[in-house]
Design a protein around this motif. Sequence first.
Motif, PDB file in Angstrom:
ATOM      1  N   VAL A   1       0.863  -1.185   0.000  1.00  0.00           N
ATOM      2  CA  VAL A   1       0.000   0.000   0.000  1.00  0.00           C
ATOM      3  C   VAL A   1       0.894   1.227   0.000  1.00  0.00           C
ATOM      4  CG1 VAL A   1      -1.775   1.299   1.233  1.00  0.00           C
ATOM      5  CG2 VAL A   1      -1.803  -1.211   1.283  1.00  0.00           C
ATOM      6  N   THR A   2       0.700   2.122  -0.957  1.00  0.00           N
ATOM      7  CA  THR A   2       1.441   3.381  -0.940  1.00  0.00           C
ATOM      8  C   THR A   2       0.549   4.473  -0.359  1.00  0.00           C
ATOM      9  OG1 THR A   2       0.798   4.072  -3.177  1.00  0.00           O
ATOM     10  CG2 THR A   2       2.783   2.692  -2.961  1.00  0.00           C
ATOM     11  N   GLY A   3       1.182   5.506   0.195  1.00  0.00           N
ATOM     12  CA  GLY A   3       0.420   6.542   0.882  1.00  0.00           C
ATOM     13  C   GLY A   3      -0.288   5.970   2.097  1.00  0.00           C
ATOM     14  N   ALA A   4       0.412   5.081   2.819  1.00  0.00           N
ATOM     15  CA  ALA A   4      -0.228   4.295   3.872  1.00  0.00           C
ATOM     16  C   ALA A   4      -0.218   4.954   5.238  1.00  0.00           C
ATOM     17  CB  ALA A   4       0.457   2.927   3.965  1.00  0.00           C
TER      18      ALA A   4
ATOM     19  N   ASP B   1       5.320   5.101   2.472  1.00  0.00           N
ATOM     20  CA  ASP B   1       4.890   6.493   2.560  1.00  0.00           C
ATOM     21  C   ASP B   1       6.115   7.388   2.677  1.00  0.00           C
ATOM     22  OD1 ASP B   1       3.606   9.078   3.570  1.00  0.00           O
ATOM     23  OD2 ASP B   1       1.862   7.763   3.469  1.00  0.00           O
ATOM     24  N   ILE B   2       6.023   8.587   2.107  1.00  0.00           N
ATOM     25  CA  ILE B   2       7.096   9.568   2.270  1.00  0.00           C
ATOM     26  C   ILE B   2       7.182  10.018   3.726  1.00  0.00           C
ATOM     27  CG2 ILE B   2       5.664  11.586   1.725  1.00  0.00           C
ATOM     28  CD1 ILE B   2       8.075  12.682   0.149  1.00  0.00           C
ATOM     29  N   ASP B   3       6.062   9.927   4.442  1.00  0.00           N
ATOM     30  CA  ASP B   3       6.013  10.214   5.878  1.00  0.00           C
ATOM     31  C   ASP B   3       6.441   8.952   6.624  1.00  0.00           C
ATOM     32  OD1 ASP B   3       5.471  10.868   8.495  1.00  0.00           O
ATOM     33  OD2 ASP B   3       3.298  11.092   8.218  1.00  0.00           O
ATOM     34  N   ALA B   4       7.742   8.770   6.744  1.00  0.00           N
ATOM     35  CA  ALA B   4       8.264   7.542   7.354  1.00  0.00           C
ATOM     36  C   ALA B   4       7.816   7.403   8.804  1.00  0.00           C
ATOM     37  CB  ALA B   4       9.791   7.522   7.265  1.00  0.00           C
ATOM     38  N   GLN B   5       7.750   8.501   9.547  1.00  0.00           N
ATOM     39  CA  GLN B   5       7.311   8.430  10.940  1.00  0.00           C
ATOM     40  C   GLN B   5       5.857   8.004  11.045  1.00  0.00           C
ATOM     41  OE1 GLN B   5       8.277  12.302  12.647  1.00  0.00           O
ATOM     42  NE2 GLN B   5      10.139  11.461  13.558  1.00  0.00           N
ATOM     43  N   GLY B   6       5.025   8.517  10.143  1.00  0.00           N
ATOM     44  CA  GLY B   6       3.621   8.113  10.137  1.00  0.00           C
ATOM     45  C   GLY B   6       3.460   6.644   9.809  1.00  0.00           C
ATOM     46  N   ALA B   7       4.265   6.150   8.865  1.00  0.00           N
ATOM     47  CA  ALA B   7       4.217   4.729   8.524  1.00  0.00           C
ATOM     48  C   ALA B   7       4.685   3.873   9.692  1.00  0.00           C
ATOM     49  CB  ALA B   7       5.070   4.469   7.287  1.00  0.00           C
ATOM     50  N   GLU B   8       5.711   4.327  10.388  1.00  0.00           N
ATOM     51  CA  GLU B   8       6.196   3.590  11.567  1.00  0.00           C
ATOM     52  C   GLU B   8       5.131   3.545  12.662  1.00  0.00           C
ATOM     53  OE1 GLU B   8       8.780   1.828  12.052  1.00  0.00           O
ATOM     54  OE2 GLU B   8      10.169   2.359  10.433  1.00  0.00           O
ATOM     55  N   ALA B   9       4.425   4.638  12.855  1.00  0.00           N
ATOM     56  CA  ALA B   9       3.356   4.662  13.850  1.00  0.00           C
ATOM     57  C   ALA B   9       2.261   3.661  13.489  1.00  0.00           C
ATOM     58  CB  ALA B   9       2.777   6.072  13.965  1.00  0.00           C
TER      59      ALA B   9
ATOM     60  N   ALA C   1       6.639  -0.883   7.907  1.00  0.00           N
ATOM     61  CA  ALA C   1       6.741   0.477   7.380  1.00  0.00           C
ATOM     62  C   ALA C   1       7.953   0.603   6.463  1.00  0.00           C
ATOM     63  CB  ALA C   1       6.848   1.473   8.524  1.00  0.00           C
ATOM     64  N   VAL C   2       7.759   1.284   5.338  1.00  0.00           N
ATOM     65  CA  VAL C   2       8.845   1.515   4.394  1.00  0.00           C
ATOM     66  C   VAL C   2       8.776   2.969   3.927  1.00  0.00           C
ATOM     67  CG1 VAL C   2       9.949   0.813   2.244  1.00  0.00           C
ATOM     68  CG2 VAL C   2       8.659  -0.873   3.578  1.00  0.00           C
ATOM     69  N   GLY C   3       9.831   3.725   4.138  1.00  0.00           N
ATOM     70  CA  GLY C   3       9.877   5.078   3.606  1.00  0.00           C
ATOM     71  C   GLY C   3       9.927   5.043   2.093  1.00  0.00           C
ATOM     72  N   CYS C   4       9.015   5.767   1.449  1.00  0.00           N
ATOM     73  CA  CYS C   4       8.965   5.713  -0.019  1.00  0.00           C
ATOM     74  C   CYS C   4       8.370   6.998  -0.578  1.00  0.00           C
ATOM     75  CB  CYS C   4       8.127   4.526  -0.487  1.00  0.00           C
ATOM     76  SG  CYS C   4       8.015   4.377  -2.282  1.00  0.00           S
ATOM     77  N   ASP C   5       9.162   7.703  -1.366  1.00  0.00           N
ATOM     78  CA  ASP C   5       8.697   8.860  -2.132  1.00  0.00           C
ATOM     79  C   ASP C   5       8.321   8.351  -3.516  1.00  0.00           C
ATOM     80  OD1 ASP C   5       8.293  11.139  -3.598  1.00  0.00           O
ATOM     81  OD2 ASP C   5      10.237  12.045  -3.143  1.00  0.00           O
ATOM     82  N   VAL C   6       7.028   8.327  -3.828  1.00  0.00           N
ATOM     83  CA  VAL C   6       6.589   7.730  -5.082  1.00  0.00           C
ATOM     84  C   VAL C   6       6.939   8.573  -6.302  1.00  0.00           C
ATOM     85  CG1 VAL C   6       4.747   6.379  -4.019  1.00  0.00           C
ATOM     86  CG2 VAL C   6       4.257   8.704  -4.861  1.00  0.00           C
ATOM     87  N   CYS C   7       7.469   9.772  -6.085  1.00  0.00           N
ATOM     88  CA  CYS C   7       7.976  10.547  -7.217  1.00  0.00           C
ATOM     89  C   CYS C   7       9.348  10.048  -7.673  1.00  0.00           C
ATOM     90  CB  CYS C   7       8.049  12.028  -6.865  1.00  0.00           C
ATOM     91  SG  CYS C   7       6.442  12.828  -6.710  1.00  0.00           S
ATOM     92  N   ASP C   8       9.925   9.129  -6.911  1.00  0.00           N
ATOM     93  CA  ASP C   8      11.225   8.544  -7.229  1.00  0.00           C
ATOM     94  C   ASP C   8      11.028   7.085  -7.622  1.00  0.00           C
ATOM     95  OD1 ASP C   8      13.754   7.436  -7.322  1.00  0.00           O
ATOM     96  OD2 ASP C   8      14.433   8.335  -5.440  1.00  0.00           O
ATOM     97  N   PRO C   9      11.100   6.752  -8.907  1.00  0.00           N
ATOM     98  CA  PRO C   9      10.875   5.364  -9.340  1.00  0.00           C
ATOM     99  C   PRO C   9      11.805   4.361  -8.676  1.00  0.00           C
ATOM    100  CG  PRO C   9      10.824   6.849 -11.222  1.00  0.00           C
ATOM    101  CD  PRO C   9      11.294   7.660 -10.058  1.00  0.00           C
ATOM    102  N   ASP C  10      13.013   4.769  -8.334  1.00  0.00           N
ATOM    103  CA  ASP C  10      13.930   3.844  -7.665  1.00  0.00           C
ATOM    104  C   ASP C  10      13.414   3.456  -6.283  1.00  0.00           C
ATOM    105  OD1 ASP C  10      15.674   3.807  -9.817  1.00  0.00           O
ATOM    106  OD2 ASP C  10      16.951   5.409  -9.021  1.00  0.00           O
TER     107      ASP C  10
END
Length: 275
Positions: free
Chosen positions: A10-13, A36-44, A54-63
Amino acid sequence: MRFQNKCVVVTGAASGIGRATALLFAREGATVFAGDIDAQGAEALATEVETITAVGCDVCDPDQIKALMEQAATACGGIDYLFNNAGAGGALAAVDEIDVDGWDHTMALLLRSVAMGIRHAVPHMKHRPGAAIVNTSSVAAIGPGYSPTTYAVAKAGVLQLTRCAATDLARYGIRVNAVQPGFINTNIFASVLDMPKEQFEASKAAIAQMSSHVQPVARAGLPGDVAEAVAFLCSEQGSFMNGTSMIIDGGLTIGPRHTWDQNTPGLMDAIQAAP
């Protein structure tokens, strides 16, 4: 436990619709990778259910998208379901005023990220029984008036991408559908208006009140309303749905107010009342 032993990305989780969906899948037996780009929110979020990672992920970055999919597939041996949900309001300017950076960023966030999510998840989904992808579009894809222009165009692109991906991926047994939320009570409206965080709750209350006046279902839509639709589309119960979308909007798009509110005069009433 519809999703026992299934792997879900799930992205934007970290908040809103993504958060509600991640929790639903996890509570019904799935192993969930919450990007989610909000890594702290995903960790919570991950602290609430032990099967959420939880996985930090900026979906504007394909890598970063690719890394998210690889992490999930390595841990689970593959991916069963993908919910491409990450997004925000994007550029607010009208088409005659928008700059190229605002346009490109909005398209990267709302449309390209969905394409790249599919691109990097599919190698790990091929021929897995019941594999499914759900993309978040919007009622804004139906026509103008529901959102800023660039957002609407991007969300319309998500619908077309969904249809095209459904045909491309049918040979692998992967279904692809979309959801089109209406006024769902999340932080996206506050973020579009660049509100400070302390005003978020007040904005949600305003949205809830407004919803009773602009749609037949007299309450604000909740993230869980959309999460249930996503789960249905991924489940065995939704296994005959492919290349289509579900509108979850409380009836917002069924027509102008007079079509559902008898106290509001319609066009014919206005004509008949004219001198």
